[in-house]
Scaffold this motif. Structure first.
Motif, PDB file in Angstrom:
ATOM      1  N   VAL A  79     -11.391   8.401  -3.768  1.00 31.45           N
ATOM      2  CA  VAL A  79     -11.579   7.325  -4.426  1.00 31.45           C
ATOM      3  C   VAL A  79     -10.323   6.386  -4.366  1.00 31.45           C
ATOM      4  CG1 VAL A  79     -12.036   6.611  -6.669  1.00 31.45           C
ATOM      5  CG2 VAL A  79     -13.429   8.429  -5.564  1.00 31.45           C
ATOM      6  N   THR A  80      -9.184   6.966  -4.500  1.00 33.13           N
ATOM      7  CA  THR A  80      -8.000   6.424  -4.534  1.00 33.13           C
ATOM      8  C   THR A  80      -7.641   5.750  -3.267  1.00 33.13           C
ATOM      9  OG1 THR A  80      -7.089   8.041  -5.973  1.00 33.13           O
ATOM     10  CG2 THR A  80      -5.481   6.488  -4.942  1.00 33.13           C
ATOM     11  N   TYR A  81      -7.950   6.600  -2.309  1.00 34.37           N
ATOM     12  CA  TYR A  81      -7.805   5.818  -0.883  1.00 34.37           C
ATOM     13  C   TYR A  81      -8.500   4.465  -0.602  1.00 34.37           C
ATOM     14  CZ  TYR A  81      -7.611   5.142   4.243  1.00 34.37           C
ATOM     15  OH  TYR A  81      -7.527   4.300   5.308  1.00 34.37           O
ATOM     16  N   ALA A  82      -9.713   4.605  -1.051  1.00 36.07           N
ATOM     17  CA  ALA A  82     -10.684   3.400  -1.132  1.00 36.07           C
ATOM     18  C   ALA A  82     -10.303   2.306  -1.751  1.00 36.07           C
ATOM     19  CB  ALA A  82     -12.200   3.824  -1.490  1.00 36.07           C
ATOM     20  N   LEU A  83      -9.747   2.481  -3.000  1.00 35.43           N
ATOM     21  CA  LEU A  83      -9.530   1.423  -3.855  1.00 35.43           C
ATOM     22  C   LEU A  83      -8.457   0.832  -3.178  1.00 35.43           C
ATOM     23  CD1 LEU A  83      -9.971   3.201  -7.426  1.00 35.43           C
ATOM     24  CD2 LEU A  83     -11.251   1.326  -6.196  1.00 35.43           C
ATOM     25  N   THR A  84      -7.289   1.614  -2.876  1.00 32.35           N
ATOM     26  CA  THR A  84      -5.953   1.220  -2.336  1.00 32.35           C
ATOM     27  C   THR A  84      -6.285   0.276  -1.118  1.00 32.35           C
ATOM     28  OG1 THR A  84      -4.814   2.969  -3.023  1.00 32.35           O
ATOM     29  CG2 THR A  84      -3.674   1.782  -1.374  1.00 32.35           C
ATOM     30  N   PRO A 102     -15.746  -0.821   6.895  1.00 32.02           N
ATOM     31  CA  PRO A 102     -16.448   0.446   6.922  1.00 32.02           C
ATOM     32  C   PRO A 102     -15.751   1.622   6.408  1.00 32.02           C
ATOM     33  CG  PRO A 102     -17.168  -0.819   8.708  1.00 32.02           C
ATOM     34  CD  PRO A 102     -15.755  -1.405   8.159  1.00 32.02           C
ATOM     35  N   GLU A 103     -14.353   1.651   6.672  1.00 27.41           N
ATOM     36  CA  GLU A 103     -13.484   2.950   6.326  1.00 27.41           C
ATOM     37  C   GLU A 103     -13.364   2.929   4.747  1.00 27.41           C
ATOM     38  OE1 GLU A 103      -8.990   4.359   7.224  1.00 27.41           O
ATOM     39  OE2 GLU A 103      -9.728   2.342   7.820  1.00 27.41           O
ATOM     40  N   VAL A 104     -13.330   1.648   4.209  1.00 26.81           N
ATOM     41  CA  VAL A 104     -13.188   1.739   2.775  1.00 26.81           C
ATOM     42  C   VAL A 104     -14.639   2.213   1.999  1.00 26.81           C
ATOM     43  CG1 VAL A 104     -13.068   0.106   0.493  1.00 26.81           C
ATOM     44  CG2 VAL A 104     -11.378  -0.100   2.738  1.00 26.81           C
ATOM     45  N   TRP A 105     -15.724   1.969   2.593  1.00 31.43           N
ATOM     46  CA  TRP A 105     -17.075   2.436   1.874  1.00 31.43           C
ATOM     47  C   TRP A 105     -17.137   3.840   2.157  1.00 31.43           C
ATOM     48  CZ3 TRP A 105     -19.621  -0.225  -1.234  1.00 31.43           C
ATOM     49  CH2 TRP A 105     -19.431  -1.731  -1.461  1.00 31.43           C
ATOM     50  N   LEU A 106     -16.968   4.366   3.610  1.00 24.51           N
ATOM     51  CA  LEU A 106     -16.957   5.649   3.858  1.00 24.51           C
ATOM     52  C   LEU A 106     -16.204   6.559   2.957  1.00 24.51           C
ATOM     53  CD1 LEU A 106     -18.088   7.884   5.682  1.00 24.51           C
ATOM     54  CD2 LEU A 106     -16.079   7.596   7.193  1.00 24.51           C
ATOM     55  N   ALA A 107     -14.695   6.232   2.643  1.00 24.07           N
ATOM     56  CA  ALA A 107     -13.869   6.846   1.683  1.00 24.07           C
ATOM     57  C   ALA A 107     -14.477   6.801   0.087  1.00 24.07           C
ATOM     58  CB  ALA A 107     -12.306   6.403   1.891  1.00 24.07           C
ATOM     59  N   GLY A 108     -15.056   5.624  -0.182  1.00 19.47           N
ATOM     60  CA  GLY A 108     -15.561   5.718  -1.615  1.00 19.47           C
ATOM     61  C   GLY A 108     -16.806   6.528  -1.512  1.00 19.47           C
ATOM     62  N   ALA A 109     -17.609   6.476  -0.527  1.00 24.29           N
ATOM     63  CA  ALA A 109     -18.893   7.238  -0.898  1.00 24.29           C
ATOM     64  C   ALA A 109     -18.437   8.786  -0.805  1.00 24.29           C
ATOM     65  CB  ALA A 109     -19.638   6.980   0.517  1.00 24.29           C
ATOM     66  N   ALA A 110     -17.344   9.196   0.047  1.00 25.00           N
ATOM     67  CA  ALA A 110     -16.984  10.664   0.291  1.00 25.00           C
ATOM     68  C   ALA A 110     -16.763  10.880  -1.010  1.00 25.00           C
ATOM     69  CB  ALA A 110     -16.104  10.414   1.238  1.00 25.00           C
ATOM     70  N   GLY A 111     -15.809  10.145  -1.591  1.00 28.37           N
ATOM     71  CA  GLY A 111     -15.179  10.565  -3.433  1.00 28.37           C
ATOM     72  C   GLY A 111     -16.186  10.845  -4.051  1.00 28.37           C
ATOM     73  N   VAL A 112     -17.359   9.823  -4.256  1.00 31.04           N
ATOM     74  CA  VAL A 112     -18.346  10.138  -4.960  1.00 31.04           C
ATOM     75  C   VAL A 112     -19.272  11.391  -4.691  1.00 31.04           C
ATOM     76  CG1 VAL A 112     -20.733   9.193  -5.887  1.00 31.04           C
ATOM     77  CG2 VAL A 112     -18.795   7.573  -5.478  1.00 31.04           C
ATOM     78  N   ALA A 170       0.746  -1.270   0.161  1.00 28.82           N
ATOM     79  CA  ALA A 170      -0.063  -0.013  -0.146  1.00 28.82           C
ATOM     80  C   ALA A 170       0.689   1.274  -0.081  1.00 28.82           C
ATOM     81  CB  ALA A 170      -1.008   0.001   1.132  1.00 28.82           C
ATOM     82  N   ALA A 171       1.962   1.482   0.774  1.00 30.80           N
ATOM     83  CA  ALA A 171       2.730   2.378   0.688  1.00 30.80           C
ATOM     84  C   ALA A 171       3.606   2.665  -0.615  1.00 30.80           C
ATOM     85  CB  ALA A 171       4.038   2.414   1.887  1.00 30.80           C
ATOM     86  N   LEU A 172       3.929   1.561  -1.366  1.00 30.07           N
ATOM     87  CA  LEU A 172       4.687   1.685  -2.486  1.00 30.07           C
ATOM     88  C   LEU A 172       3.575   2.149  -3.612  1.00 30.07           C
ATOM     89  CD1 LEU A 172       6.755  -1.864  -2.894  1.00 30.07           C
ATOM     90  CD2 LEU A 172       7.172   0.471  -2.021  1.00 30.07           C
ATOM     91  N   GLN A 173       2.181   1.739  -3.409  1.00 30.54           N
ATOM     92  CA  GLN A 173       1.266   2.237  -4.203  1.00 30.54           C
ATOM     93  C   GLN A 173       1.043   3.729  -4.225  1.00 30.54           C
ATOM     94  OE1 GLN A 173      -1.716  -1.091  -3.057  1.00 30.54           O
ATOM     95  NE2 GLN A 173      -2.708  -0.375  -4.866  1.00 30.54           N
ATOM     96  N   TRP A 174       1.219   4.322  -2.815  1.00 27.06           N
ATOM     97  CA  TRP A 174       0.917   5.680  -2.588  1.00 27.06           C
ATOM     98  C   TRP A 174       2.211   6.479  -2.970  1.00 27.06           C
ATOM     99  CZ3 TRP A 174      -2.913   8.375  -2.192  1.00 27.06           C
ATOM    100  CH2 TRP A 174      -4.125   8.092  -1.587  1.00 27.06           C
TER     101      TRP A 174
END
Length: 513
Positions: free
Chosen positions: A220-225, A233-243, A53-57
């Motif tokens: 959106v990038t955080y959610a996908l990563t 829940p953190e992933v869903w929250l980040a994705g919803a916030a991105g939308v 994940a750090a390498l992706q970032w």
């Protein structure tokens, strides 16, 4: 040369060659950094103790600020002078590169990469917009072809250069290399590149739009990563916030007097379609270049240098044939190149499925990258020329910014999503069996994206949009030509005032790597 002389420069003159050199070298800094880092990722992960994940970032922090602010960079250049903003971007990029080279931890490296992306957002749209603004109309397609080809060479040579530096003086030198290159660019551009700007640009900047775009992409990038570790829940929250942030961005852009992204540009069906093609093909390219070098090093046992050398055929093909591809696109129209090019690339990506633990460079790697390189040659220059031809020359900066943002956003999302979709997370990038399985799934996805891009071009792009006699000036954005200063108008308004049928938008003109 003065601003008033813009649009008269010929490519074959000494002045023209200097302008081309400055723009190619400047944009190459950003393009090179987009690929040279890939080869170094395994070594960076080992040296700094970083998980996947750090390498992706490490890649995505750069792409995030670049994609989120590149439209603002184009608008700044149009208003305050493209050369001026370009030079500021080059200097900024070099300073951030030095910070990357000195980073003691992965967290500092990620932060410095984000700052580096801001410099890239300032210099990248200006490099292409300067070509469109200062060269004679008869030479623009050839100039864009050379810019695309030589810029593509820098992107393709990045893995080779990165491998040589990683195996030699160390991965930090991939960033230090930008400093002397920036000095050369500043010297050439200051002396030889004429200034150009949009003299009609007025009003305030759309800072809110820029912030919303960056936050939406970041969420959106955080959610996908993070999805690689499970759909928490953190992933869903980040994705919803991105939308939601993305929807807010669209609302703001429709209402502010001077939007960062003039939505009226998308009343041209061709401009919209070519940017959709860009999203598909650059998502695939980013996914391939991100995972291929990992596959070659972790699974096939290639050294970083040999992994970089594996991509040399793409470099040679782009250098030799991109300018001709630009002229070919102008002569026969972009529809065929934009259709066939992605399909050839998809074939090359499918051939990469042969690359495994016992892969041979000559029988497995070389055929795949050669086929992919042929498709890139056919695709890249006509794609860029078609996007730029969709708008008036005075809006070249924002058009370039939109297309660059689409390409960078596509790469950002691909790097974030592909490992999760392919089942790769944590420290699994150091396990050959895990990498091999994920690589095969990811290449199938990338081939599908390329095929989708080719199909989109076939069904939406007309064949004669680059012919000067057919389209001497691109369809204007009626927000400017009609003297309105409000939100983008209805497509029916375009039909009423500019001879196009309602709801069809403009199909008269079409524009990265």
């Amino acid at each position: 040369m003065t601003t008033s002389e813009a649009g008269t420069l010929r490519l074959g003159t000494a002045q023209g060659r200097w302008v081309l050199l400055a723009t190619v070298l400047g944009s190459s800094m950003a393009m090179l950094d987009g690929t040279v880092v890939n080869v170094a990722l395994p070594r960076i992960g080992t040296d700094l103790g970083a998980p996947l994940a750090a390498l992706q970032w490490t890649l995505n922090a750069y792409l995030l600020t670049l994609a989120g602010l590149i439209l603002l960079g184009g608008a700044l250049g149009d208003r305050y002078g493209r050369r001026r903003v370009f030079l500021i971007g080059v200097l900024w990029f070099a300073a951030a590169s030095a910070a990357c080279a000195a980073a003691p931890t992965i967290e500092v490296l990620i932060a410095a990469r984000a700052v580096q992306g801001i410099g890239g957002a300032l210099l990248t749209p200006g490099s292409l917009a300067m070509l469109q603004a200062v060269f004679h109309p008869d030479d623009r397609s050839a100039a864009v072809g050379l810019w695309s080809g030589l810029g593509g060479v820098s992107a393709a040579i990045g893995p080779f250069l990165g491998g040589w530096l990683v195996d030699g003086p160390g991965w930090r030198w991939i960033f230090l290399l930008n400093v002397p290159l920036a000095v050369l660019v500043i010297a050439v551009a200051s002396r030889h590149v004429p200034e150009s700007r949009d003299e009609s640009a007025t009003g305030r900047f759309d800072a809110l739009g820029a912030a919303l775009a960056a936050l939406a992409l970041g969420s959106v990038t955080y959610a996908l990563t993070a999805a690689g570790g499970g759909l928490s829940p953190e992933v869903w929250l980040a994705g919803a916030a991105g939308v939601l942030l993305g929807a807010a961005f669209v609302v703001v852009e429709r209402r502010v007097p001077e939007p960062m992204l003039p939505l009226g540009l998308f009343s041209s069906r061709l401009f919209t379609a070519v940017n959709l093609v860009t999203l598909c093909v650059y998502a695939a390219f980013s996914g391939v270049f991100f995972l291929l070098v990992v596959q070659l090093q972790i699974v096939s046992g290639f050294s970083p240098l040999v992994s970089g050398l594996a991509l040399v055929p793409i470099t040679v093909l782009m250098l030799a044939l991109s300018a001709r591809a630009g002229r070919l696109g102008k002569r026969i129209g972009p529809r065929l190149p934009l259709t066939v090019g992605p399909l050839i690339c998809a074939t090359g990506v499918l051939l990469m499925l042969r690359i495994g633990a016992d892969a041979s460079y000559w029988t497995d790697v070389l055929p795949a990258v050669t086929v992919m390189g042929c498709g890139m040659v056919l695709l890249v220059a006509p794609l860029t020329a078609t996007v730029l031809a969709a708008v008036e020359v005075r809006h070249a900066g924002i058009a370039s910014g939109v297309n660059n943002a689409a390409a960078r956003a596509a790469g950002l999302l691909a790097v974030a999503a592909l490992p999760a979709l392919a089942g790769l997370s944590g420290d699994a990038y150091q396990v050959p069996a895990s990498v091999d399985s994920a690589f095969r799934i990811a290449m199938m996805i990338c081939a599908g994206l390329l095929a989708a891009g080719g199909l989109t071009a076939f069904t939406t792009v007309r064949g004669n949009v680059l012919a000067p006699e057919d389209h001497p000036v691109a369809e204007p954005d009626c927000r400017y030509t009609c003297g309105t200063n409000g939100p983008p108008l209805d497509p029916g308004h375009v039909g009423a005032d500019h001879g196009e049928g309602p709801a069809t938008g403009s199909a008269t003109g079409p524009t990265q790597a």
